[in-house]
Structures are given as C-alpha cells and as structure tokens.
Write an enzyme that holds these catalytic residues in place. Structure first.
Site, PDB file in Angstrom:
ATOM      1  CG  ASP A   1      12.688   5.286  14.373  1.00 10.57           C
ATOM      2  OD1 ASP A   1      12.595   5.914  15.454  1.00 10.57           O
ATOM      3  OD2 ASP A   1      13.741   4.769  13.962  1.00 10.57           O
ATOM      4  NE  ARG A   2       5.024   0.531  10.260  1.00 12.12           N
ATOM      5  CZ  ARG A   2       4.474   0.360   9.075  1.00 12.12           C
ATOM      6  NH1 ARG A   2       5.152   0.572   7.985  1.00 12.12           N
ATOM      7  NH2 ARG A   2       3.233  -0.046   8.977  1.00 12.12           N
TER       8      ARG A   2
ATOM      9  CG  ASP B   1      -7.859   0.567   3.311  1.00 15.59           C
ATOM     10  OD1 ASP B   1      -8.792  -0.191   3.011  1.00 15.59           O
ATOM     11  OD2 ASP B   1      -6.668   0.313   3.067  1.00 15.59           O
TER      12      ASP B   1
ATOM     13  CG  ASN C   1      -7.523   1.011  -0.493  1.00 14.33           C
ATOM     14  OD1 ASN C   1      -7.731   2.098  -1.035  1.00 14.33           O
ATOM     15  ND2 ASN C   1      -8.489   0.288   0.022  1.00 14.33           N
TER      16      ASN C   1
ATOM     17  N   GLY D   1     -25.325   7.227  17.737  1.00 15.43           N
ATOM     18  CA  GLY D   1     -26.136   7.717  18.830  1.00 15.43           C
ATOM     19  C   GLY D   1     -25.404   7.806  20.144  1.00 15.43           C
TER      20      GLY D   1
ATOM     21  N   GLY E   1     -13.384  -6.102  11.171  1.00 12.88           N
ATOM     22  CA  GLY E   1     -12.784  -5.605   9.935  1.00 12.88           C
ATOM     23  C   GLY E   1     -13.682  -5.846   8.725  1.00 12.88           C
TER      24      GLY E   1
ATOM     25  CE  LYS F   1      -3.973  -2.132   2.147  1.00 14.30           C
ATOM     26  NZ  LYS F   1      -5.148  -1.977   2.970  1.00 14.30           N
TER      27      LYS F   1
ATOM     28  CE1 TYR G   1      -9.765  -8.544   4.106  1.00 12.01           C
ATOM     29  CE2 TYR G   1     -11.343 -10.327   3.867  1.00 12.01           C
ATOM     30  CZ  TYR G   1     -10.274  -9.598   3.381  1.00 12.01           C
ATOM     31  OH  TYR G   1      -9.730  -9.937   2.182  1.00 12.01           O
TER      32      TYR G   1
HETATM   33  O1  LIG Z   1      -6.946  -3.916   3.081  1.00 12.90           O
HETATM   34  C1  LIG Z   1      -7.637  -4.258   2.150  1.00 12.90           C
HETATM   35  C2  LIG Z   1      -8.013  -5.648   1.977  1.00 12.90           C
HETATM   36  C3  LIG Z   1      -7.548  -6.165   0.640  1.00 12.90           C
HETATM   37  O2  LIG Z   1      -6.148  -6.157   0.606  1.00 12.90           O
HETATM   38  C4  LIG Z   1      -8.012  -7.626   0.482  1.00 12.90           C
HETATM   39  O3  LIG Z   1      -7.437  -8.461   1.185  1.00 12.90           O
HETATM   40  O4  LIG Z   1      -8.946  -7.916  -0.254  1.00 12.90           O
HETATM   41  C5  LIG Z   1      -8.085  -5.262  -0.464  1.00 12.90           C
HETATM   42  C6  LIG Z   1      -7.658  -3.823  -0.257  1.00 12.90           C
HETATM   43  O5  LIG Z   1      -8.314  -3.010  -1.202  1.00 12.90           O
HETATM   44  C7  LIG Z   1      -8.064  -3.331   1.102  1.00 12.90           C
HETATM   45  O6  LIG Z   1      -7.566  -2.054   1.326  1.00 12.90           O
END
Ligand SMILES: O=C1C[C@@](O)(C(=O)O)C[C@@H](O)[C@@H]1O
Length: 491
Positions: A374-375, A338, A321, A352, A458, A300, A437
């Site tokens: 640092d990041r 994102d 992304n 609410g 996620g 990314k 996710y």
């Molecule tokens: O972070 C994600 C998930 C993703 O990488 C995927 O696993 O499908 C697709 C990307 O567009 C999104 O920003």
C-alpha cells in the site's frame, strides 16, 4: 577556559578502573586527550584489593590532573556495599591527602561537612550530589533538590537524572537559573547526551566525556568534545541546531555541521537529539535558542504535523527533513532538502551520459517496490509511477539504463551485512544509488559494483542535503568545498 564564579569550566572524565594501576593509566590517557579533570570512582576498584591509605596516596600522589574522588554507595547507584563509616573515612582521607574535589551524597553531606569545617588543613572543594532515577515518579520539583544541595554549604552542587526523555533534560537546564553556587547537572543515557554538550551554554562548570573504547552511555568522547563540538567555544548565545531522530547516535551530521558552523564564524552547535515524542519535544524546545532542526528516520513524515508551514516541495513529497524557526514570527517551517540532493548526486555521477539526459528530459519512469504494498502504491501514484510487490523485484526486468535506488535504511551501520534487494536483481541496472551513508560503501553498492553498475554512495546525497540545510539554518551560503573535504577526510 572561562570561569563560572571562581571555578573554571572543565571537561571531566569519569574513571571506573578496577585497580589503581588501571586508574593511573586512564588518568594519563584522559590528560593526553585534553581532559581538565578526572573523577575517580573508588567503589569500582576491586574491593578485595583496595586499601584506602595506600591506594589513595598512590592515586593522589601521582595524579597528572586534578581529581574528584567519588566513593559511591549502593544506595545511590554505586558499587560500594560496605560499612558507611569506613566509606566516609576514606573520603576524609582523600581530602587530607590533597584531592582537589571530593564528592558527597546529599544524604550524608551535612554531617560530613560539620566534621570538615573542623578540619584546618585541606583545600579540597566539596561537591554535594544527588541522583534521581526518574522525574515522573518524583514527588518533588527538581528545584527543591537544588535548594537542599545548596543548603549543605557545598562549594559545588551536582544533580544527576536518569533521563527518560529529552524533555527531562530541559528541566535539568532550567536548574541552572535557580542556582547560586556552581552547578553540575545532567541526564544519563543516550537521551541525556545533550546535557553534556550544552552544559556550558547554560552555565554548567563540568562537561563529562569518556575515553574512546570505554564508552559510558550518554557521554560523548572527550575527543569529540574537543574536536567535533569544541565546547570551549560555547556560551550563552550559542544557537543550538539538532538532529531529531530515534535512534540518533549513528548520524554523522555533527561531524559535518559543527566544523562548518565554525568555519563560517557562526556561533552555533549541532547536536544529536534522541526524541521519543514529537509533541512533547516541540512544546518544550520552543525557544529562539533552537533555530533549526534536521529530521531523520523515523520522523520525516510525522513531523509535518508540527510545522506551522510546509514548503510546497516538502508537502508534495510528504516528508520534511529540515525545520527552521523563522526569525520574525518564530513559526516552524518545514523543508525537504533530500530530494534535490538525491537527484543531483545521481546526476553528478552520470554527468555527460545519455542516460542522465534521458532521465532528465523525458522524465524518469518510476517503479516502486516496498514490503508494504500500500505504501508502494501511494508513492507510485503520487509520481505517476507503478507499484510492485517486493517479491517481484527479482523477476523484474528493468529497461536499459535503469537506475536502482535504495531509499530504505537497510544495510546501515551497525547492520551492514544487510542488503535490501536480492543480489541476482542487480545485474541489469546501469546505476545503483544507496541513500544509506554509513558505511560509505554499503553491501548493496559493493555487490552492484561487482555486477558492473555505476554506484552512487549516500554520502553524496548526505553532503548535498546538509549543505542545503546549512543555507536554511544560517542564512549563509554553505561552503560546499569545505564540507566536501570534511566528508572525504572523516567519513
Ligand atoms: O536523511 C538524513 C540523514 C540525517 O537523518 C542524519 O542521519 O544525519 C539528517 C537528515 O537531515 C537527512 O535528511
């Protein structure tokens, strides 16, 4: 299915059973899953038990689908180590018994074809194939192989490449335009996956799929070819969207984007793209047939260098992304969907509540923890926040109503037992959000829920970033309700 010349486009399942019984069962399974043809690998049958005459009669006599008979010798990557004459005789027998296709290796094909031409009583089609391990060590242009394969007089030719990089696959696609007879061409392994998914776009006659539970690297499941990708709909005009990532097979993007494209009547396909080298990738996949990409971890940030323009929000975040190839000038434009997706997912969960109000109107106070200090510092500075060492997270005392957000991939399938923070640190948060996710409820979210926090999966962010991506990809308004239903059903 459509046809290429006289031959229909087909979904083919390679079957590598060790016994006749296993192969017969797998053939029936392949048929029930929607395969059009099966490839039987005789060299995988236990050699102590294999009796060509008896077994080929059984296999061909009871086939529920057309069969391709392959008896791959060790010198071409197969398992057969025995006498060459016996191998060719078994293939000849398969032809005589009515195999729909027999496959011959380039090295032996011409001799065999001489014999074949003398035969009067067989309708089998001859596939002549060759396998190349690595394009880089190959002295010849792959199109020479196409010429050699064609010159054998084969009905169908087949070129298989051990794909080292996704850019090799573009060379495989190029072969279709150099070929006068029906061609099967693909790359093996995870990097070769798109050669199956896009075969019909380029004029291929076979797309190979595997049976779930019997995965073959680089092959999609037959089920996904039919249900997720619906490759029977693919044609030369199909636009290819893809996720650039490494690894990439974990993504559920294809499960969401493909049905959505179809739902909107858009002739497009969304495929995983296992990319090793961004520079090579963008120089090779530069045609208008590839109008948009999602970008995943770990690219990314690095991908910004390959965009001709970057949207100001993505620029300020420092991460892209989504990339669109702008229609009028073909320039690559980078976006970030994102950020808004994460915020709106959290707001959605807090609807609410005073907290959301506070966070929104007063501006959230951001504290960043990273193993790489640092990041953390760089990000904290960019959002006028504070950076801490990762170890400080346990003793950190968040103010009332604080939100904890995991923006690392820790806990993602298949490493689902991992948790990015010590459990003790979860006690004081009002809400915990996880950008991961897969799975839908990560270990972090389970622990946070048990500790009494509101949790946001996620999946919510995934849905929202994908919907925004869909708008950019197609110029259409994403059908969000439809997409939500898919997520509820499939994720
Ligand atoms: O972070 C994600 C998930 C993703 O990488 C995927 O696993 O499908 C697709 C990307 O567009 C999104 O920003």
């Amino acid at each position: 299915m459509d046809s290429v010349g006289q031959i229909s486009r087909m979904i083919c399942v390679p079957i590598m059973g060790e016994s006749v019984e296993q192969i017969l069962n797998a053939m029936h399974q392949a048929k029930s899953l929607g395969a059009d043809v099966v490839e039987i690998r005789l060299d995988c049958i236990d050699k102590l038990q294999f009796e060509p005459k008896r077994d080929l009669k059984l296999l061909i006599g009871n086939k529920p689908l057309p069969v391709v008979v392959v008896y791959r010798p060790i010198w071409e990557g197969g398992l057969y180590k025995g006498d060459e004459e016996a191998r060719l005789q078994a293939l000849f027998l398969a032809k005589d018994l009515g195999a729909d296709y027999i496959e011959l290796e380039l090295k032996v094909a011409s001799d065999f074809m001489k014999v074949y031409k003398l035969s009067q009583h067989s309708g089998s089609k001859i596939i002549v194939s060759c396998c190349v391990d690595n394009l880089r060590t190959l002295q010849e242009d792959p199109t020479n192989f196409v010429a050699k394969l064609q010159s054998t007089g084969a009905d169908i030719i087949k070129f298989v490449l051990g794909a080292v990089n996704i850019t090799d696959i573009a060379k495989v696609f190029d072969l279709y335009s150099h070929c006068q007879v029906p061609l099967i061409a693909y790359g093996t392994g995870e990097r070769g996956l798109i050669s199956q998914l896009l075969s019909f776009k380029y004029g291929g006659i076979f797309a190979y799929g595997s049976i779930e539970g019997n995965a073959i690297p680089g092959l999609p499941t037959v089920d996904s070819l039919g249900k997720v990708y619906k490759i029977e709909n693919i044609n030369a005009n199909t636009q290819v969207f893809g996720l650039i990532s490494k690894p990439v097979s974990h993504s559920k993007g294809p499960l969401l984007h493909n049905p959505t494209l179809r739902h909107m009547g858009y002739n497009g396909i969304y495929v995983p793209m296992f990319v090793d080298d961004l520079k090579d990738f963008f120089s090779v996949y530069s045609s208008a047939d590839f109008p948009g990409f999602s970008v995943g971890i770990p690219y990314k940030e690095a991908v910004i260098d390959f965009c001709d323009e970057v949207h100001p929000l993505a620029r300020s975040i420092g991460a892209v992304n989504t990339i669109i190839r702008r229609r009028n000038d073909r320039k690559l434009v980078g976006y970030n969907t994102d950020s808004e997706a994460a915020i709106s997912a959290i707001e959605g969960a807090l609807k609410g509540r005073a907290l959301a109000f506070g966070a929104k109107t007063k501006g959230a106070r951001v504290v960043v923890f990273d193993i790489d200090f640092d990041r953390a510092k760089a990000l904290a500075d960019a959002v006028s926040g504070k950076a801490f060492r990762f170890e400080d997270l346990v003793s950190f005392e968040p103010e009332k109503g604080a939100i904890l957000a995991n923006a690392t991939p820790l806990g993602m399938h298949p490493n689902m037992d991992r948790i990015p923070v010590p459990e003790e640190s979860l006690r004081d948060y009002e809400l915990v959000f996880d950008a991961v996710y897969t799975p839908r409820k990560t270990r972090l979210l389970k622990e946070a829920e048990a500790a009494g926090a509101i949790i946001v999966s996620g999946v919510e962010m995934f849905l929202r970033q994908a919907a925004a991506q869909f708008n950019l990809f197609t110029g259409l308004k994403a059908p969000e309700e439809f997409m939500r239903e898919i997520i509820l059903e499939k994720f």
